[in-house]
Each structure stands twice: as structure tokens, then as C-alpha cells.
Design a protein around this motif. Structure first.
Motif, mmCIF file in Angstrom:
data_model
loop_
_atom_site.group_PDB
_atom_site.id
_atom_site.type_symbol
_atom_site.label_atom_id
_atom_site.label_comp_id
_atom_site.label_asym_id
_atom_site.label_seq_id
_atom_site.Cartn_x
_atom_site.Cartn_y
_atom_site.Cartn_z
ATOM 1 N N GLU A 163 -26.249 11.781 16.219
ATOM 2 C CA GLU A 163 -26.022 11.535 14.801
ATOM 3 C C GLU A 163 -24.528 11.759 14.507
ATOM 4 O OE1 GLU A 163 -28.007 10.523 12.436
ATOM 5 O OE2 GLU A 163 -26.601 10.937 10.822
ATOM 6 N N SER A 165 -22.864 12.114 11.876
ATOM 7 C CA SER A 165 -22.480 13.091 10.862
ATOM 8 C C SER A 165 -22.518 14.521 11.401
ATOM 9 C CB SER A 165 -23.347 12.946 9.616
ATOM 10 O OG SER A 165 -24.655 13.310 9.886
ATOM 11 N N LEU A 166 -23.211 14.736 12.550
ATOM 12 C CA LEU A 166 -23.161 16.077 13.148
ATOM 13 C C LEU A 166 -21.740 16.372 13.615
ATOM 14 C CD1 LEU A 166 -26.387 16.255 15.334
ATOM 15 C CD2 LEU A 166 -25.902 17.486 13.231
ATOM 16 N N ASN A 168 -19.068 14.762 12.577
ATOM 17 C CA ASN A 168 -18.206 14.788 11.400
ATOM 18 C C ASN A 168 -18.331 16.115 10.640
ATOM 19 O OD1 ASN A 168 -17.392 12.274 12.101
ATOM 20 N ND2 ASN A 168 -18.460 11.193 10.466
ATOM 21 N N SER A 169 -19.551 16.650 10.596
ATOM 22 C CA SER A 169 -19.737 17.947 9.923
ATOM 23 C C SER A 169 -18.903 19.018 10.594
ATOM 24 C CB SER A 169 -21.192 18.383 9.991
ATOM 25 O OG SER A 169 -21.939 17.738 9.032
ATOM 26 N N ALA A 170 -19.000 19.051 11.927
ATOM 27 C CA ALA A 170 -18.262 20.070 12.668
ATOM 28 C C ALA A 170 -16.767 19.927 12.388
ATOM 29 C CB ALA A 170 -18.537 19.944 14.157
ATOM 30 N N ARG A 171 -16.292 18.699 12.389
ATOM 31 C CA ARG A 171 -14.870 18.493 12.135
ATOM 32 C C ARG A 171 -14.520 18.886 10.717
ATOM 33 N NH1 ARG A 171 -12.694 12.817 13.877
ATOM 34 N NH2 ARG A 171 -10.750 13.909 13.500
ATOM 35 N N SER A 172 -15.391 18.545 9.804
ATOM 36 C CA SER A 172 -15.146 18.890 8.410
ATOM 37 C C SER A 172 -15.091 20.407 8.221
ATOM 38 C CB SER A 172 -16.226 18.235 7.551
ATOM 39 O OG SER A 172 -16.580 19.016 6.466
ATOM 40 N N VAL A 180 -15.489 20.602 19.135
ATOM 41 C CA VAL A 180 -16.555 19.626 18.883
ATOM 42 C C VAL A 180 -17.308 19.347 20.178
ATOM 43 C CG1 VAL A 180 -17.053 17.220 18.294
ATOM 44 C CG2 VAL A 180 -15.435 18.515 16.905
ATOM 45 N N ILE A 184 -20.839 21.072 20.032
ATOM 46 C CA ILE A 184 -21.793 20.085 19.517
ATOM 47 C C ILE A 184 -22.217 19.088 20.597
ATOM 48 C CG2 ILE A 184 -22.256 18.408 17.685
ATOM 49 C CD1 ILE A 184 -21.510 21.199 16.648
ATOM 50 N N LEU A 188 -25.833 19.246 22.764
ATOM 51 C CA LEU A 188 -26.819 18.236 22.402
ATOM 52 C C LEU A 188 -27.139 17.307 23.568
ATOM 53 C CD1 LEU A 188 -25.788 17.348 18.747
ATOM 54 C CD2 LEU A 188 -27.732 18.672 19.526
ATOM 55 N N PHE B 51 -12.148 11.012 7.288
ATOM 56 C CA PHE B 51 -12.818 10.325 8.386
ATOM 57 C C PHE B 51 -12.438 8.856 8.466
ATOM 58 C CE2 PHE B 51 -15.487 14.125 8.269
ATOM 59 C CZ PHE B 51 -15.385 14.461 9.605
ATOM 60 N N ILE B 76 -10.984 20.910 3.212
ATOM 61 C CA ILE B 76 -12.061 20.222 2.508
ATOM 62 C C ILE B 76 -13.290 20.258 3.404
ATOM 63 C CG2 ILE B 76 -12.858 17.958 1.672
ATOM 64 C CD1 ILE B 76 -9.982 17.188 1.165
ATOM 65 N N PHE B 80 -23.184 16.276 3.995
ATOM 66 C CA PHE B 80 -23.589 14.885 4.212
ATOM 67 C C PHE B 80 -25.019 14.650 3.752
ATOM 68 C CE2 PHE B 80 -20.166 15.643 7.209
ATOM 69 C CZ PHE B 80 -19.379 14.525 7.038
ATOM 70 N N SER B 84 -27.215 17.057 8.417
ATOM 71 C CA SER B 84 -26.397 17.245 9.618
ATOM 72 C C SER B 84 -26.270 18.693 10.044
ATOM 73 C CB SER B 84 -24.999 16.680 9.407
ATOM 74 O OG SER B 84 -25.089 15.360 9.007
ATOM 75 N N PHE B 86 -26.776 21.554 12.709
ATOM 76 C CA PHE B 86 -26.783 21.461 14.164
ATOM 77 C C PHE B 86 -28.150 21.894 14.687
ATOM 78 C CE2 PHE B 86 -22.252 22.676 13.157
ATOM 79 C CZ PHE B 86 -21.840 21.361 13.081
ATOM 80 N N HIS B 88 -29.286 22.584 17.529
ATOM 81 C CA HIS B 88 -29.376 23.560 18.614
ATOM 82 C C HIS B 88 -28.924 24.943 18.190
ATOM 83 C CE1 HIS B 88 -25.434 21.791 18.427
ATOM 84 N NE2 HIS B 88 -24.930 22.715 19.197
ATOM 85 N N TYR B 97 -20.780 28.697 11.546
ATOM 86 C CA TYR B 97 -20.010 27.818 12.427
ATOM 87 C C TYR B 97 -18.561 27.620 11.978
ATOM 88 C CZ TYR B 97 -18.603 24.218 15.594
ATOM 89 O OH TYR B 97 -17.912 23.536 16.547
#
Lengths: 549, 312
Positions: A163, A165-166, A168-172, A180, A184, A188, B51, B76, B80, B84, B86, B88, B97
Motif C-alpha cells: 500500500e 500510503s504506508l 508515504n505515511s512513514a515519510r510524512s 522507510v 516498513i 512487510l 509527495f 507536516i 491518509f 495506513s 503499519f 506489522h 513511530y
């Protein structure tokens, strides 16, 4: 409720019984007879054989474990590299990886000998050295190189399903590239890593061609099993060796089932329409994966380059010159082998896919418990070494009630039923994308089981069917282990001829045959994918996975 | 302005999806970006969190030009649509995190996460697996995970669209409370106008990559700037020359001599919608459900208030 429905019921039962019986007869029975007879036949017992030949097992396990580690490591590097590169490069490199999938399994070893062998192009001609390339190091290197492609393709497939957005979430949340990947992507991919590790392990154990070609005096179970039949005619010893091989393979397989399931559960994906963007090109993983990937692709390039060069050149006074001589030379070895190989591959692809799709119809659509058992039996050839399957046929069909050895039909049956293992998996994936209500609708509107097949099941899975067929075709074109003991002179297949000429040292003829096999597989892939893209346009709405939300 | 966007333009192979957008958001306020699907609101969000790269224009956050920064370098965070979380990691690991990348001890990170769980009213879920949470709980954790790093700006991309109606109402309320408690600046993307009204301090209405109007909910409703906003926000009976009547601005009363006649009645619970024929035209009328519903065919007396668009 007229005649119509009675006919449909009879057809339904007929198909059900024929499929069940054929799987039991051509998969279950050969395996059963090898177990029963190897353990009960007079001669050396399993225990004494195992104890006396412990070194063979040690060697096999040693090579398999190192190969497993290295090929997974290399595949991870190649996969991670995909996270950094653009779509265009990804497509190009994927095609490159796919070519390795349509090559005969020992093409790497052939290239290795022609490049680094005693008279190798690089070691001997270029560097003026005479080194000894034979031994475990060669086997490990060759297996690593040839398994890494498949492993990478599996892992890249999983990477694409992550996914976005997983990531992207981590980066965000502030994760940089290395974080990452470490936090992540790799976790995974873990079920996938375990699955490809096990596949590599099992494949390495079962591989008899690589050690036969470049193993030198290094003895391993698989190659000894091969020699036992071919040079000594000692089928009993071969059976004992294959039984030994089956133990780690079975353990590996049970782990495989566990993680394969975890893999499919985890990667159902929420599939938002968001795209993952290439990660910033920095950090340890970026540098490492790119370096290893470049080495890997260069090795592949070198490998295929050398095969093509050998197929189209002759050596005149130490220099290579373009020539069609190798092709002309190969004719005496091939005769009608090319037509026969293509014909057998077509039959195996078609019949194997048909049987597999029908098994999945009963086991998945109809949820039939006995057919689930049949499906499981069908996966045996996937778990156990190919030679085991071939040996099983040799045992089972060389005596009453069914004597078939020496005929061409036994080879055809063998390649058909060997497909079932993989084809049922592919069929399952294809069928799971059809909304179950389609089947209910057929009955709701007055249709029968035959209508289900004719109007829903086969039309809606025709893309999956085409892919499954292609896979069966390619794997038959490149197969060797399961049929090597069954084929008699006059019924030869291309891979067997190639294996034979490699052993005789006719490397250029072998290179010609390798090129032919690759070419035939590529042409068939082109035809199948052409068919899919022509027929596929209107079918998007059928599949669940493409539903947008 | 705390967040200041100037002339933001984004093109996808010659097709302009964002047309030179300029707007700002004050500190501790919520800006809702509202528009139909495909209007470019998600693209706008991706320009803010980094992004996607912008073709023209600048984004300033708290005085810093962040236009060219990577997402991980921007102060920022984003919640989402698909949560999203994680899969695991458990609830605590997910919450903590983002704190990995701040200079903060593990112990302090834990304390912060527990505090966040408390704020989210999910104290007992610290070791729960993500898969065992309900949709609403997952959404809360996703929100908490983004809030815990105390970003300067929090972006939310249709965060409640996968929740059922009731839960959505609760979550809107909770989000406002948390926002007040933490003094957070937010940009919230949605296509649901009720959600926009209840959450936004300001609402930016977008269509086809262009800003149609920025105003408070009340402002949008009572003084729409153009036809798009008028049609998109609420219902209205359009007259000629930019004049319109809101359905609740029509008052009907049962009167056998009245000029109006009930053509259709649609019971909604707290309100009743009528379709009436009046002076050869059909009007939508919304009444509170206080008196016995009027039957179809009843003649009614009609009184109304006409409004006018500022520009046509």
C-alpha cells in the motif's frame, strides 16, 4: 426440470470423477509407489544408505543453505533498487529478469563454462589463465545467479502490492529512505522473503544439472541420484537418494505453506488510487542495492551475451568470427525434436491448465472438500524434486496394472500432471477475482453447471487461463528433471538434448539449443500476451480487485 | 498567515490540474478543502505534504519556504484516507513511530504515546494489534500517530470517509476538541459539505483545479460568490437573473385558497421536503417536522425570501 438438467448432471459427475481419478493415478500413485517400494524392496535399507552417505547430505545441505542466503540477499538488493527507479527502467529490467524465466535451468552453468572454464573466453582467452572452475563454489555461484531472478520477480511483485500510503505515511512522519526500507518495506516483505528463501532451498537441493555440469568431483545427493539411474541403472539407490532429498524438501514445504498464506493475507491491499513515488536516492540501502544490482545485471548480460556469441560464431585461430556453423552442427542432434518439444509443451499447457481450472472450480467455487484434497495432492510435484516425480513414474508404470514406460504417452502425461501444481495456484488467483454472485446468477436464471462453465467460469477466467497455459508451456519447454528417466531414444526433448551435448562438451551446439528454447518461449509469450491485450479490454469490470472506491 | 500558498500550479503532461492557487491558513485554525471528486483537492494536499512536486508557485509554512523539501523534511504530517497504519506494528509502536526521528528518549516517547492514547480515549489498547481494531479505532490511532510528533501543520485526506454515518459525526466532534486542546493548524480535505461545515473555520471550495470561494460555512451558504458554489453548497430554487430561493426560505401554510399546491412529499425525519407547484413553477421546500405533514394535493399559501448572487 427436463432432460437438459440430467445431461448436465451426468457431465458434471463424469468430469468430477475423471479429474479425481487422474490426479490420484498420475500424481498420488507414483509418489506412493516410490515410498512403498523404496522402503520395502530388497537391497540397501534407507537407514544404512543414509548413514553411509551422510557426506552427500551434508554437501547438499551446505550448498542449499549458502545458495539460499546468497540468492535471497541478491534478490533483495535487486528488489530494493526498484523502489528508487522510474517506471520506464522498472519495465525494462523486468523484461530482462523475465528472460531468465524462459531459459533452460542450466544455461547459467553453460555460460559459466564457456566464460570461465578451462578453455573459457575470459579466463583462458582473455586472461591467459587456466583455473579450476569446478566444485562447490561454481555450483553456489551459478545457482545463486539463476535463482535470484525468480526470487526478485516474486519480491518485486510484492513490493508493487504494498500500500503506497504506508510508505508515504512513514515519510510524512519523518522517515528518511533508509528508515522507510528498514522499518516498513523489509518487514512487510518478510513473508515473501521466507517464501523465496524456501523455494531457493528446495530448488537447490533438487538441482542435479548444475552439479553434474560444473560440480567436478564434488558429490551431491541430486547429481548422485541422477548418475545412479543413468550410468548405473540402480533405481533403488536413486529412490533412496530421492527419499533423503524429500525430507528437507517436505519440511521446507510446510513452512512454505504457512508463510505463503501469510503473504497472501497481508497483501490483499487497500489499494487506494494513490501512487508511491520513487524514494529519494540516498542512504546506505540505495548505494548498496544499486551496486549489487548493477553487478547482477552485468552478470546476466555477460551470461546471455556469451550464449548468443557461442551460438553464432566459430573460433578461427583464436578469434571468434560470425558463423552459422553451430546452427548447422546442431541439426543432427535435433531432427524432429523441436516439433515434438513444442507439441508436448502445447499439450501440457492446455490440458494441464484445463484440469487445474476444473479442480479449482470444484474446490473453490463449489467448496468441495474432496476436491480440496485432490488439489493438495496436485501440489506434490511442486514440493518434491522433479527427478522424484520421474522416478515415481518409472516405478509405477513399469509393471502391471499399467505398463507405459518406453512410450511417448508416459512423457506427455508426466509433463501434463507436473503442471497441475503451479497451475492450480494460478487458477485459484484467477478464480478468486470473480464475484461469486455470477455463479449464483446462472442458476438463478435457470442455467446448469455446464452453463456455469460455458458462460461464466471459462469466459471470465480466460486471461488467467492464458497465463496458466503460457506457464505450463514454458515450464515444459525448460523442464528436465521429471522426464529425464522416462524419455527413450527417438522421443527426445530439447532440454534433454541440450543437457546431453553440454556433458559431451559441445558447448556451441548447446548454446544454439538454449537460444532456440528462449526464442520459442518468447514467441509464445508474445502470442499469449497479444491475445490477452486484445481480449482483455472489456473485462475490467468483472474483477473485484479493479473496483474503485 | 501561518501557511501561505502562492500561485500554486500543477500540470500532468500538459493538463493543468491546479490553476495558480493562492490562499492562506491562520495558526490554530482548520481550513477545509471542499469539492467534488476529481476537482484537484487530493493533488493540492500532495503538493502541501511534498509527495508531488509543484510546477510553479511557492508554499510557505511558518515563514519557511518548503516548496522544494522532501516530505520527510517538512514539519507536516498527513492522515491518509486508508489509515495506513503499519500492519506489522502494534498500537504503541505505530504511535511512537514518528518520534524515532525526533531527538527524544524511548522512555519519553512511551510517555507521550500513553498520553496520546489517553487523549484518544483508547488507554486499554496500547498492546493491541492493528488488525484487531475497529475502523473508528484505527482512524483514531492514525490521527494520534500524526499528532504525536507535534507537526506545525496536520493534513487530513478524507479521513472519515470509510466510517459509518454515526461514527463520522462523533469523530468530527472529537477532531474539533483535539484541535482546540492541542492548538493545531489543519488542512482537511473532504467532499462532504456537512463535514466541511461542522469542522472548518474556513472552507475553500474548489472545482476543476480552481478556487471558487474561501469563506466560513455560513458565508458560503448565505453569500455564494458564483453559480458553482450556489449549486454545490446546499439546495436552491434558481430563478432568473442570478436570483434564487433556499428551500427553507419558503414558508407554506395549508390554505384552500392558496396559490400553491403540494405535488410531492418526502418524509426525512426531522424535516419534510415538499415539491410544490406555484405560479407555473416547481419549488423545493424544506420544513421542520413540527406539524402534521401536508398531503399531496393540498393547496397552500406560499411566502418566500429571494436572495441574489453577487456576480452572475
Amino acid at each position: 426440470m427436463g432432460k437438459n438438467h440430467l445431461g448436465s448432471k451426468i457431465t458434471n459427475w463424469f468430469v468430477y470423477i475423471v479429474i479425481s481419478l487422474s490426479i490420484l493415478l498420475f500424481i498420488f500413485y507414483p509418489y506412493l509407489s516410490i515410498f512403498v517400494q523404496a522402503l520395502h524392496e530388497p537391497g540397501e535399507t534407507f537407514n544404512s544408505f543414509f548413514m553411509q552417505n551422510i557426506k552427500l547430505t551434508q554437501n547438499s545441505l551446505f550448498v542449499a543453505i549458502i545458495t539460499m542466503i546468497l540468492s535471497v540477499f541478491l534478490a533483495v538488493s535487486v528488489t530494493l533498487c526498484f523502489a528508487f527507479i522510474s517506471k520506464k527502467w522498472q519495465r525494462l529490467l523486468r523484461v530482462f529478469l523475465l528472460i531468465t524465466m524462459v531459459s533452460p535451468p542450466f544455461v547459467t552453468s553453460l555460460a559459466y563454462i564457456t566464460l570461465f572454464g578451462r578453455r573459457g573466453m575470459i579466463t583462458h582467452d582473455l586472461l591467459q589463465m587456466t583455473i579450476e572452475p569446478y566444485g562447490p563454489q561454481g555450483i553456489i555461484l551459478m545457482q545463486t545467479l539463476s535463482f535470484a531472478s525468480l526470487n526478485a520477480l516474486v519480491l518485486i511483485g510484492l513490493l508493487k502490492q504494498l500500500e503506497p500510503s504506508l510508505i508515504n505515511s512513514a515519510r510524512s512522519l519523518g522517515a528518511r529512505t533508509d528508515a522507510v526500507i528498514k522499518d516498513i518495506i523489509l518487514p512487510l516483505l518478510k513473508p515473501g522473503l521466507i517464501v523465496v528463501a524456501l523455494i531457493s532451498f528446495i530448488r537447490s537441493l533438487a538441482d542435479f544439472q548444475t552439479p553434474t555440469i560444473i560440480g567436478g568431483s564434488f558429490k551431491m545427493l541430486a547429481s548422485e541420484g541422477y548418475f545412479a539411474v543413468i550410468s548405473m541403472g540402480d533405481i533403488h539407490k536413486a529412490a533412496l537418494i530421492n527419499l533423503t532429498l524429500a525430507i528437507p524438501a517436505l519440511i521446507g514445504f510446510f513452512l512454505y505453506i504457512k508463510y505463503d498464506h501469510a503473504m497472501s493475507v497481508q497483501h490483499h491491499g487497500l489499494s487506494s488510487n494513490m501512487k508511491a513515488f520513487p524514494l529519494p536516492k540516498k542512504g546506505f540501502f540505495f548505494v548498496g542495492s544499486v551496486i549489487l544490482s548493477v553487478i547482477f545485471y552485468l552478470a546476466l548480460l555477460l551470461q546471455y551475451g556469451s550464449i548468443v556469441m557461442n551460438a553464432f560464431s566459430v573460433k578461427v585461430m583464436g578469434n571468434y568470427q560470425f558463423s552459422l556453423q553451430p546452427i548447422i552442427d546442431s541439426q543432427i542432434y535435433l531432427n524432429d525434436t523441436i516439433t515434438r518439444t513444442i507439441l508436448y509443451s502445447l499439450i501440457a499447457g492446455l490440458v494441464g491448465s484445463l484440469i487445474s481450472f476444473l479442480i479449482i472450480y470444484y474446490s473453490k467455487v463449489r467448496n468441495d472438500r474432496f476436491m480440496k484434497f485432490i488439489e493438495m495432492v496436485g501440489t506434490f510435484p511442486y514440493i518434491l524434486p522433479g527427478t522424484f516425480f520421474g522416478l515415481g513414474y518409472l516405478y509405477a508404470f513399469s509393471k502391471p496394472p499399467l505398463i507405459m514406460t518406453g512410450t511417448s504417452i508416459i512423457v506427455i502425461i508426466n509433463v501434463i500432471f507436473k503442471q497441475v501444481a503451479f497451475a492450480t495456484k494460478a487458477a485459484k488467483a484467477s478464480v478468486s477475482q470473480i464475484e461469486p454472485t455470477y455463479f449464483k446468477t446462472v442458476h438463478d436464471l435457470g442455467g446448469t453447471v455446464v452453463n456455469e462453465w460455458k458462460d461464466v467460469f471459462f469466459p471470465m477466467t480466460k486471461q488467467g487461463f492464458a497465463i496458466t497455459f503460457l506457464n505450463g508451456f514454458i515450464s515444459t519447454m525448460t523442464t528436465i528433471g521429471s522426464i529425464i528417466f522416462l524419455v527413450h531414444p527417438g522421443q527426445n526433448m530439447m532440454t534433454l538434448v541440450m543437457f546431453d551435448v553440454v556433458q559431451r562438451g559441445e558447448y556451441q551446439v548447446a548454446a544454439v539449443i538454449a537460444c532456440m528454447i528462449i526464442l520459442i518461449c518468447l514467441v509464445m509469450s508474445g502470442i499469449v500476451f497479444g491475445f490477452i491485450s486484445l481480449s482483455g479490454k472489456d473485462w475490467g469490470y468483472v474483477f473485484r480487485s479493479k473496483k474503485s472506491h | 498567515m501561518f501557511l501561505e500558498v502562492k500561485n500554486l500550479t500543477k500540470k500532468y503532461s500538459n493538463k493543468t490540474v491546479l490553476h495558480s492557487l493562492s490562499f492562506g491558513v491562520d495558526q490554530n485554525k482548520i481550513l477545509v478543502v471542499l469539492g467534488p471528486s476529481g476537482c484537484g483537492k487530493s493533488t493540492l494536499l500532495s503538493c502541501l505534504n511534498g509527495f508531488i512536486t509543484v510546477d510553479e508557485g511557492t508554499v510557505f509554512l511558518d515563514g519557511q519556504n518548503i516548496t522544494k523539501l522532501y516530505p520527510e523534511e517538512r514539519d507536516i504530517t498527513t492522515v491518509f484516507q486508508s489509515y495506513s497504519l503499519f500492519p506489522h506494528m502494534d498500537v504503541m509502536q505505530n504511535l511512537m513511530y514518528g518520534l524515532k526521528f525526533k531527538k527524544i528518549s524511548r522512555n519519553d516517547a512511551r510517555k507521550k504515546a500513553l498520553k496520546m492514547l489517553h487523549l484518544l480515549q483508547m488507554d486499554e489498547f496500547s498492546n493491541t494489534k492493528i488488525q484487531d481494531l475497529s475502523g473508528g479505532q484505527q482512524q483514531r490511532i492514525a490521527l494520534g500517530r500524526s499528532l504525536i510528533v507535534e507537526p506545525k501543520l496536520l493534513l487530513l485526506d478524507e479521513p472519515f470517509s470509510n466510517l459509518d454515518e454515526k461514527l463520522r459525526l462523533t469523530m468530527r466532534h472529537e477532531l474539533r476538541q483535539i484541535q482546540k486542546e492541542l492548538n493545531m493548524t489543519m488542512v482537511f480535505v473532504t467532499h462532504d459539505q456537512q463535514e466541511a461545515f461542522s469542522i472548518g473555520d474556513q472552507i475553500l471550495v474548489m472545482d476543476q483545479g480552481q478556487i471558487q470561494q474561501i469563506d466560513t460555512g455560513q458565508g458560503l451558504y448565505s453569500t455564494p460568490k458564483n453559480h458553482f458554489v450556489l449549486k454545490f453548497i446546499g439546495d436552491s430554487n434558481l430563478l432568473d437573473n442570478g436570483e434564487y430561493i433556499r428551500p427553507e426560505d419558503i414558508v407554506i401554510k395549508s390554505d384552500s385558497n392558496g396559490d400553491g399546491r403540494i405535488e410531492q412529499m418526502d418524509f426525512q425525519g426531522s424535516t419534510i421536503n415538499y415539491l410544490i407547484k406555484y405560479k407555473e413553477r416547481v419549488f423545493h421546500v424544506t420544513c421542520l417536522n413540527r406539524i402534521e405533514p401536508l398531503k399531496v394535493g393540498t393547496h397552500v399559501d406560499v411566502q418566500y425570501k429571494v436572495s441574489k448572487l453577487e456576480e452572475k
